[in-house]
Write a protein that holds these residues in place. Structure first.
Motif, PDB file in Angstrom:
ATOM      1  N   LYS A  38       0.844  -1.191   0.000  1.00 48.93           N
ATOM      2  CA  LYS A  38       0.000   0.000   0.000  1.00 48.93           C
ATOM      3  C   LYS A  38       0.877   1.237   0.000  1.00 48.93           C
ATOM      4  CE  LYS A  38      -4.059   1.974   2.310  1.00 48.93           C
ATOM      5  NZ  LYS A  38      -4.907   1.909   1.085  1.00 48.93           N
ATOM      6  N   SER A  39       0.433   2.272  -0.698  1.00 45.76           N
ATOM      7  CA  SER A  39       1.140   3.545  -0.679  1.00 45.76           C
ATOM      8  C   SER A  39       0.162   4.663  -0.411  1.00 45.76           C
ATOM      9  CB  SER A  39       1.823   3.807  -2.033  1.00 45.76           C
ATOM     10  OG  SER A  39       2.806   2.840  -2.279  1.00 45.76           O
ATOM     11  N   GLY A  40       0.630   5.717   0.189  1.00 41.22           N
ATOM     12  CA  GLY A  40      -0.244   6.853   0.474  1.00 41.22           C
ATOM     13  C   GLY A  40       0.564   8.062   0.874  1.00 41.22           C
ATOM     14  N   GLY A  41      -0.100   9.052   1.451  1.00 43.28           N
ATOM     15  CA  GLY A  41       0.580  10.254   1.908  1.00 43.28           C
ATOM     16  C   GLY A  41       0.959  10.144   3.371  1.00 43.28           C
ATOM     17  N   ALA A  42       1.358  11.272   3.954  1.00 40.70           N
ATOM     18  CA  ALA A  42       1.833  11.298   5.335  1.00 40.70           C
ATOM     19  C   ALA A  42       0.812  10.719   6.313  1.00 40.70           C
ATOM     20  CB  ALA A  42       2.209  12.719   5.735  1.00 40.70           C
ATOM     21  N   GLU A  43      -0.464  10.886   5.985  1.00 42.08           N
ATOM     22  CA  GLU A  43      -1.519  10.418   6.890  1.00 42.08           C
ATOM     23  C   GLU A  43      -1.514   8.892   7.055  1.00 42.08           C
ATOM     24  OE1 GLU A  43      -1.994  11.529   3.822  1.00 42.08           O
ATOM     25  OE2 GLU A  43      -2.928   9.765   2.945  1.00 42.08           O
ATOM     26  N   LEU A  44      -0.963   8.184   6.046  1.00 41.69           N
ATOM     27  CA  LEU A  44      -0.922   6.725   6.127  1.00 41.69           C
ATOM     28  C   LEU A  44      -0.053   6.274   7.298  1.00 41.69           C
ATOM     29  CD1 LEU A  44      -1.528   3.874   5.053  1.00 41.69           C
ATOM     30  CD2 LEU A  44       0.261   4.201   3.335  1.00 41.69           C
ATOM     31  N   ALA A  45       1.050   6.974   7.513  1.00 34.09           N
ATOM     32  CA  ALA A  45       1.944   6.624   8.617  1.00 34.09           C
ATOM     33  C   ALA A  45       1.228   6.793   9.947  1.00 34.09           C
ATOM     34  CB  ALA A  45       3.202   7.482   8.567  1.00 34.09           C
ATOM     35  N   GLU A  46       0.454   7.851  10.042  1.00 36.38           N
ATOM     36  CA  GLU A  46      -0.274   8.096  11.296  1.00 36.38           C
ATOM     37  C   GLU A  46      -1.295   7.003  11.567  1.00 36.38           C
ATOM     38  OE1 GLU A  46      -1.695  12.224  11.266  1.00 36.38           O
ATOM     39  OE2 GLU A  46       0.323  12.714  10.523  1.00 36.38           O
ATOM     40  N   GLN A  47      -1.956   6.603  10.510  1.00 39.87           N
ATOM     41  CA  GLN A  47      -2.951   5.545  10.632  1.00 39.87           C
ATOM     42  C   GLN A  47      -2.295   4.234  11.088  1.00 39.87           C
ATOM     43  OE1 GLN A  47      -5.179   4.934   7.030  1.00 39.87           O
ATOM     44  NE2 GLN A  47      -6.571   3.466   7.992  1.00 39.87           N
ATOM     45  N   LEU A  48      -1.090   3.956  10.525  1.00 41.67           N
ATOM     46  CA  LEU A  48      -0.369   2.742  10.905  1.00 41.67           C
ATOM     47  C   LEU A  48       0.013   2.784  12.378  1.00 41.67           C
ATOM     48  CD1 LEU A  48       1.959   2.391   7.794  1.00 41.67           C
ATOM     49  CD2 LEU A  48       0.066   0.872   8.393  1.00 41.67           C
ATOM     50  N   GLU A  49       0.440   3.977  12.806  1.00 43.96           N
ATOM     51  CA  GLU A  49       0.847   4.155  14.188  1.00 43.96           C
ATOM     52  C   GLU A  49      -0.330   3.794  15.114  1.00 43.96           C
ATOM     53  OE1 GLU A  49       3.911   5.260  15.122  1.00 43.96           O
ATOM     54  OE2 GLU A  49       3.737   6.435  16.947  1.00 43.96           O
ATOM     55  N   ASP A  50      -1.520   4.190  14.734  1.00 43.49           N
ATOM     56  CA  ASP A  50      -2.701   3.916  15.550  1.00 43.49           C
ATOM     57  C   ASP A  50      -3.205   2.483  15.412  1.00 43.49           C
ATOM     58  OD1 ASP A  50      -2.641   6.491  16.304  1.00 43.49           O
ATOM     59  OD2 ASP A  50      -4.216   7.187  14.923  1.00 43.49           O
ATOM     60  N   GLU A  51      -3.182   1.973  14.205  1.00 45.31           N
ATOM     61  CA  GLU A  51      -3.918   0.735  13.968  1.00 45.31           C
ATOM     62  C   GLU A  51      -3.064  -0.487  13.660  1.00 45.31           C
ATOM     63  OE1 GLU A  51      -6.993   1.506  11.066  1.00 45.31           O
ATOM     64  OE2 GLU A  51      -7.230   3.553  11.800  1.00 45.31           O
ATOM     65  N   GLY A  52      -1.775  -0.312  13.471  1.00 43.86           N
ATOM     66  CA  GLY A  52      -0.940  -1.471  13.140  1.00 43.86           C
ATOM     67  C   GLY A  52      -1.108  -1.881  11.690  1.00 43.86           C
ATOM     68  N   TYR A  53      -0.608  -3.084  11.358  1.00 47.27           N
ATOM     69  CA  TYR A  53      -0.552  -3.486   9.960  1.00 47.27           C
ATOM     70  C   TYR A  53      -1.669  -4.433   9.531  1.00 47.27           C
ATOM     71  CZ  TYR A  53       4.096  -1.443   9.900  1.00 47.27           C
ATOM     72  OH  TYR A  53       5.128  -0.578   9.967  1.00 47.27           O
ATOM     73  N   ASP A  54      -2.430  -4.951  10.496  1.00 46.07           N
ATOM     74  CA  ASP A  54      -3.406  -5.981  10.146  1.00 46.07           C
ATOM     75  C   ASP A  54      -4.369  -5.561   9.044  1.00 46.07           C
ATOM     76  OD1 ASP A  54      -2.299  -7.769  11.768  1.00 46.07           O
ATOM     77  OD2 ASP A  54      -3.809  -7.660  13.386  1.00 46.07           O
ATOM     78  N   TRP A  55      -4.844  -4.357   9.157  1.00 48.14           N
ATOM     79  CA  TRP A  55      -5.834  -3.891   8.171  1.00 48.14           C
ATOM     80  C   TRP A  55      -5.242  -3.803   6.766  1.00 48.14           C
ATOM     81  CZ3 TRP A  55      -5.312   0.743   5.472  1.00 48.14           C
ATOM     82  CH2 TRP A  55      -4.321   1.628   5.953  1.00 48.14           C
ATOM     83  N   VAL A  56      -3.936  -3.477   6.719  1.00 48.40           N
ATOM     84  CA  VAL A  56      -3.313  -3.405   5.394  1.00 48.40           C
ATOM     85  C   VAL A  56      -3.256  -4.802   4.796  1.00 48.40           C
ATOM     86  CG1 VAL A  56      -1.345  -2.593   4.071  1.00 48.40           C
ATOM     87  CG2 VAL A  56      -1.853  -1.549   6.285  1.00 48.40           C
ATOM     88  N   ARG A  57      -2.907  -5.738   5.666  1.00 45.52           N
ATOM     89  CA  ARG A  57      -2.815  -7.129   5.232  1.00 45.52           C
ATOM     90  C   ARG A  57      -4.178  -7.626   4.720  1.00 45.52           C
ATOM     91  NH1 ARG A  57       1.294 -10.519   6.421  1.00 45.52           N
ATOM     92  NH2 ARG A  57       2.020  -9.256   8.149  1.00 45.52           N
ATOM     93  N   GLU A  58      -5.198  -7.304   5.495  1.00 49.56           N
ATOM     94  CA  GLU A  58      -6.548  -7.736   5.089  1.00 49.56           C
ATOM     95  C   GLU A  58      -6.953  -7.133   3.752  1.00 49.56           C
ATOM     96  OE1 GLU A  58      -9.043  -6.851   8.479  1.00 49.56           O
ATOM     97  OE2 GLU A  58      -7.852  -8.313   9.639  1.00 49.56           O
ATOM     98  N   GLU A  59      -6.667  -5.850   3.620  1.00 55.13           N
ATOM     99  CA  GLU A  59      -6.994  -5.136   2.389  1.00 55.13           C
ATOM    100  C   GLU A  59      -6.277  -5.764   1.196  1.00 55.13           C
ATOM    101  OE1 GLU A  59      -7.295  -0.649   3.103  1.00 55.13           O
ATOM    102  OE2 GLU A  59      -6.071  -0.830   1.300  1.00 55.13           O
ATOM    103  N   ALA A  60      -4.965  -6.023   1.424  1.00 54.74           N
ATOM    104  CA  ALA A  60      -4.157  -6.598   0.354  1.00 54.74           C
ATOM    105  C   ALA A  60      -4.674  -7.986   0.003  1.00 54.74           C
ATOM    106  CB  ALA A  60      -2.691  -6.676   0.786  1.00 54.74           C
ATOM    107  N   PHE A  61      -5.055  -8.718   1.027  1.00 49.24           N
ATOM    108  CA  PHE A  61      -5.546 -10.080   0.848  1.00 49.24           C
ATOM    109  C   PHE A  61      -6.840 -10.072   0.035  1.00 49.24           C
ATOM    110  CE2 PHE A  61      -7.538 -14.072   2.346  1.00 49.24           C
ATOM    111  CZ  PHE A  61      -6.501 -14.940   2.017  1.00 49.24           C
ATOM    112  N   ALA A  62      -7.709  -9.100   0.382  1.00 46.92           N
ATOM    113  CA  ALA A  62      -8.988  -8.978  -0.302  1.00 46.92           C
ATOM    114  C   ALA A  62      -8.780  -8.658  -1.782  1.00 46.92           C
ATOM    115  CB  ALA A  62      -9.828  -7.891   0.364  1.00 46.92           C
ATOM    116  N   ASP A  63      -7.762  -7.819  -2.051  1.00 44.76           N
ATOM    117  CA  ASP A  63      -7.455  -7.437  -3.435  1.00 44.76           C
ATOM    118  C   ASP A  63      -6.978  -8.611  -4.264  1.00 44.76           C
ATOM    119  OD1 ASP A  63      -8.167  -4.947  -2.916  1.00 44.76           O
ATOM    120  OD2 ASP A  63      -6.159  -4.046  -2.953  1.00 44.76           O
ATOM    121  N   ALA A  64      -6.234  -9.501  -3.586  1.00 42.72           N
ATOM    122  CA  ALA A  64      -5.542 -10.563  -4.313  1.00 42.72           C
ATOM    123  C   ALA A  64      -6.486 -11.652  -4.827  1.00 42.72           C
ATOM    124  CB  ALA A  64      -4.491 -11.207  -3.413  1.00 42.72           C
TER     125      ALA A  64
END
Ligand SMILES: Nc1ncnc2c1ncn2[C@@H]1O[C@H](COP(=O)(O)OP(=O)(O)OP(=O)(O)O)[C@@H](O)[C@H]1O
Ligand SMILES: [Mg+2]
Lengths: 308, 475
Positions: free
Chosen positions: A282-308
């Motif tokens: 996943k790529s994004g702007g500065a706000e993506l880092a903040e979101q990761l700081e709050d929520e961790g990586y699981d959601w990115v993994r799920e999103e990526a998994f759903a895409d695949a």
């Protein structure tokens, strides 16, 4: 303007049955931009960095790494880039040739070299880079226009006793001046210059030293691997100042690998990428880092998994 | 132009690797018999006592077995004395060495020119001796030293002109032929070398240098060096060695004896770059009187096999010894070297620092002995040996023996063996150094603690040799 362009990069550990680590990395870093590369432990961030720099422990099985340069980037060497898309295939070059073209890697774990003073090392590195550039671009010139006289003979120009020969690109006085200026910016004590390269440096001092080296070598693109880990608050600010100066004064493109939002408060990224299992998921702007700081990586993994 | 500059300007590789057509006035038969020894002695017109010493040494040589029982010693099975030409007198007019380079035959002049010796003499040395094959061909010392009674001459000439003092010191109390088989061989067929005598309270402030060159295939060189430093005197002697490479083996078996008087200080430095077909089996020893100080500095880069353990006998109270050795072994080389120190008096001190580098399947070994005699109270010794290996094919051993027979002593010992790190090399490469330069930087860093202490002319030469050796095999 320089651009580092990574396309579909696959790499594995270079030994029989070596593990596949990178599975199709795509990334583009232009000069003057700051990119943050984040992702869980073991996802392949350091491997990406090392493959860019040419580490022999990895074998690239697919993909390419290109470095695009324009006239401005080669102002120091006598070469005319009339080609619109002038670029180097980094995978065909030795690590020192990549360095000469302007790739810098700030290590997650910098090596300690006993018996070699910082001064000696830095001067020799600067001269080596300058010599290599001449050579690289000379070959290029010859290819295109053919027949320009060969470089002066290779021979002893340095003795390890004395450091680099004085007929190198950079004279002693000039070198000292640049060095003092960069050290001041990073708030480093001059006494470090007489110490052996990284030997006995504290964790934070080593990281500071990586940024100092980047500042001295003026790369087109600097990949900084967890430069913020182990830094205290003051040093984090010094190092951040150094990184911002690289971008602002030299137009260096920065690819900053980090786990924490902390440094991104000082070195604001234009782009943030998340690496998962050897891919940029996943790529994004500065706000993506903040979101990761709050929520961790699981959601990115799920999103990526759903895409695949 | 300083002395370092000129050393930088000469091409080191060319300096050592060239060969010269062999031209000689007298060449002995191959092999070693009583007849050979008599012929050599006669050709030199020696006094009877010297012939007798040679013959006695020959007998000892014939009786002693080849050393084969040392743990891990280099393979000497190829060394067949009967295949060696022990004596070649080059075709020169003046015996005892010309005192002007111009008086030498062109090919000899040319040899030493390429080695950079005359240039070094002008810049940084008190005196120079140069040996070609078995004889000193050039010998000269600045007049001011001669006026002070300093003697620096060809060993053969010393036998004639300083007979009494040579008779007293020559292979009697320091290195007797019975010491080892190659010392005995040396005693039988020695030829050339230097004699250095420094009178009381005289400080020779620039080094004297001797250069030994073997040019002919299959020859042996057996030069003898005798240094006598009287009370309160000081001298630095530098020895350089080289030979072009031939297919047959060469043998170098030098003998060095140093007498360090009370409160005297002698520094003996060697840069050994024999060709990689040379067996280098030397015996070097010093005896230090009360308050005397002996320093051995050895750089061993060349030879097929080297066995060299310079030793110092600390005979008088408060005498001290300092050893610095640097060894580098590449493909097919076995460099077995170290130091021996005998603390035979109270308040004596010794330090040994050894650094070795093995690459491309070469082997280095540090073999050392520190002996502290019963009654040598308040003596101290510190031994440090570090080995660096380039690859898994190379080997490095350390065998630091200690025999401590006195309880009131201070003994320190440290040894490290490490492999050059791939990550270290990559780190430097990522900063722009190529593979060779990266390795070279790591090696120069490795020997840095030692080079820091070396006399500058020596350090520069040594570093250039290290560079050259590294270039030879890398990339
Ligand atoms: N030389 C190697 N040999 C074997 N495995 C390796 C090698 N280099 C990397 N790996 C493996 O590849 C994976 C990715 O490693 P890498 O160092 O790139 O991760 P990273 O994203 O930088 O992690 P971290 O955030 O912990 O620094 C890991 O599982 C690691 O163990
Ligand atoms: Mg990492």
């Amino acid at each position: 303007m320089a651009t580092l362009e990574i396309n579909n990069l696959h790499a594995r550990v270079a030994e029989e049955g070596g593990e596949r680590i990178l599975r199709g990395v795509d990334l583009t870093v232009n000069s003057g931009e700051i990119h943050a590369l984040m992702g869980p432990n073991g996802s392949g961030k350091s491997t990406t960095a090392k493959v860019i720099a040419g580490h022999p422990a990895y074998e690239v099985t697919e993909g390419e790494i290109l470095l695009h340069l324009d006239d401005e980037d080669v102002a120091d060497v006598d070469v005319d880039l009339d080609d619109e898309d002038y670029h180097w295939e980094l995978l065909e070059l030795e690590p020192n040739e990549r360095a000469a073209l302007g790739i810098f890697l700030g290590f997650q774990y910098p090596a300690e070299i006993e018996g070699v003073t910082m001064t000696n090392f830095l001067r020799q590195a600067l001269n080596a880079k300058a010599d290599e550039r001449e050579e690289l671009f000379e070959d290029e010139d010859e290819d295109e226009e053919s027949a320009e006289a060969d470089a002066d003979d290779e021979g002893y120009d340095t003795s390890p006793m004395e450091g680099p020969a004085d007929d190198g690109e950079i004279g002693v006085a000039e070198f000292q001046e640049i060095l003092s200026e960069k050290m001041e910016l990073l708030d480093m004590d001059e006494k470090f210059m007489q110490r052996y390269l990284n030997a006995g440096f504290s964790g934070g001092e080593k990281k500071q030293n990586e940024v100092l080296q980047a500042a001295m070598l003026e790369p087109a693109v600097a990949v900084l691997d967890e430069i913020d880990s182990g830094l205290d608050i003051d040093r984090l600010q010094d190092v951040s100042k150094g990184i911002n100066a690289l971008r602002d004064e030299q137009g260096t493109g920065i690819l900053q690998i980090t786990h924490y939002q902390r440094i991104l408060d000082y070195v604001e990224p234009d782009h943030v990428h998340v690496m998962l299992d050897g891919e940029v998921a996943k790529s994004g702007g500065a706000e993506l880092a903040e979101q990761l700081e709050d929520e961790g990586y699981d959601w990115v993994r799920e999103e990526a998994f759903a895409d695949a | 132009m300083s002395s370092q500059d000129h050393l930088k300007d000469t091409n080191t590789e060319e300096r050592f690797e060239f060969k010269k057509e062999e031209k000689s006035a007298f060449k002995s038969e191959k092999g070693l018999t009583e007849e050979t020894v008599r012929v050599i002695s006669e050709d030199k017109d020696e006094p009877e006592w010297m012939l007798e010493r040679r013959l006695r040494a020959l007998k000892q040589f014939q009786e002693m077995p080849m050393p084969t029982d040392w743990p891990g010693q280099p393979d000497l099975s190829e060394v067949d004395i009967d295949e060696i030409v022990p004596y070649i007198r080059p075709d020169i007019e003046a015996r005892g060495g010309a005192d002007s380079w111009e008086d030498l035959p062109e090919e000899i002049q040319d040899t030493f020119d390429k080695l950079g010796i005359p240039e070094a003499e002008k810049n940084a040395l008190s005196g120079v001796g140069a040996q070609y094959e078995s004889e000193i061909v050039y010998q000269n010392m600045q007049e001011r030293w001669e006026e002070k009674g300093v003697i620096f001459c060809d060993m053969d000439k010393a036998v004639q002109e300083h007979e009494e003092i040579v008779k007293e010191h020559f292979m009697t109390k320091c290195v007797p032929p019975s010491d080892n088989k190659f010392a005995a061989l040396h005693g039988a067929i020695w030829s050339g070398g230097s004699f250095v005598y420094v009178p009381e309270n005289t400080t020779v402030d620039m080094p004297v240098q001797a250069y030994f060159r073997m040019n002919s295939e299959g020859m042996g060189q057996f030069e003898h060096t005798l240094i006598i430093a009287e009370e309160g005197s000081e001298v630095h002697y530098i020895e350089g060695c080289s030979a072009p490479k031939y297919s047959a083996f060469n043998l170098h078996s030098g003998g060095v004896e140093v007498f360090v008087g009370e409160d005297a200080h002698v520094q003996y430095s060697t840069v050994q770059n024999w060709s990689k077909n040379t067996y280098n089996l030397n015996t070097k020893r010093a005896i230090a009187e009360k308050g005397g100080r002996m320093e051995w500095i050895s750089g061993s880069m060349g030879s097929k096999a080297t066995m060299l353990y310079p030793s110092t006998i600390l005979k008088g109270r408060g005498a001290s010894d300092n050893h610095i050795t640097i060894a580098m072994a590449g493909e097919g080389q076995d460099i077995d070297t170290g130091a021996k120190v005998y603390h035979n008096a109270p308040d004596t001190k010794s330090t040994v620092e050894s650094k070795s580098i093995a690459k491309d399947g070469g082997r280095t070994n540090y073999r050392g002995l520190v002996h502290i005699a019963d009654g040598a109270e308040n003596s101290s010794t510190a031994v440090e040996c570090d080995a660096l290996m380039f690859d898994n094919e190379s080997t490095s051993d350390t065998m630091p023996y200690m025999e401590i027979n006195e309880s009131k002593v201070d003994v320190a010992h440290e040894a490290t063996v490490g492999k050059i790190g791939d990550e270290d090399i990559f780190y430097l490469q990522s900063r722009g150094l190529d593979d060779d330069d990266a390795k070279q930087m790591i090696v120069s860093g490795f020997i840095e603690p030692i080079t820091e202490e070396l006399p500058i002319e020596y350090a520069v030469e040594l570093n250039r040799l290290v560079e050259l050796e590294m270039e030879g095999s890398l990339g």
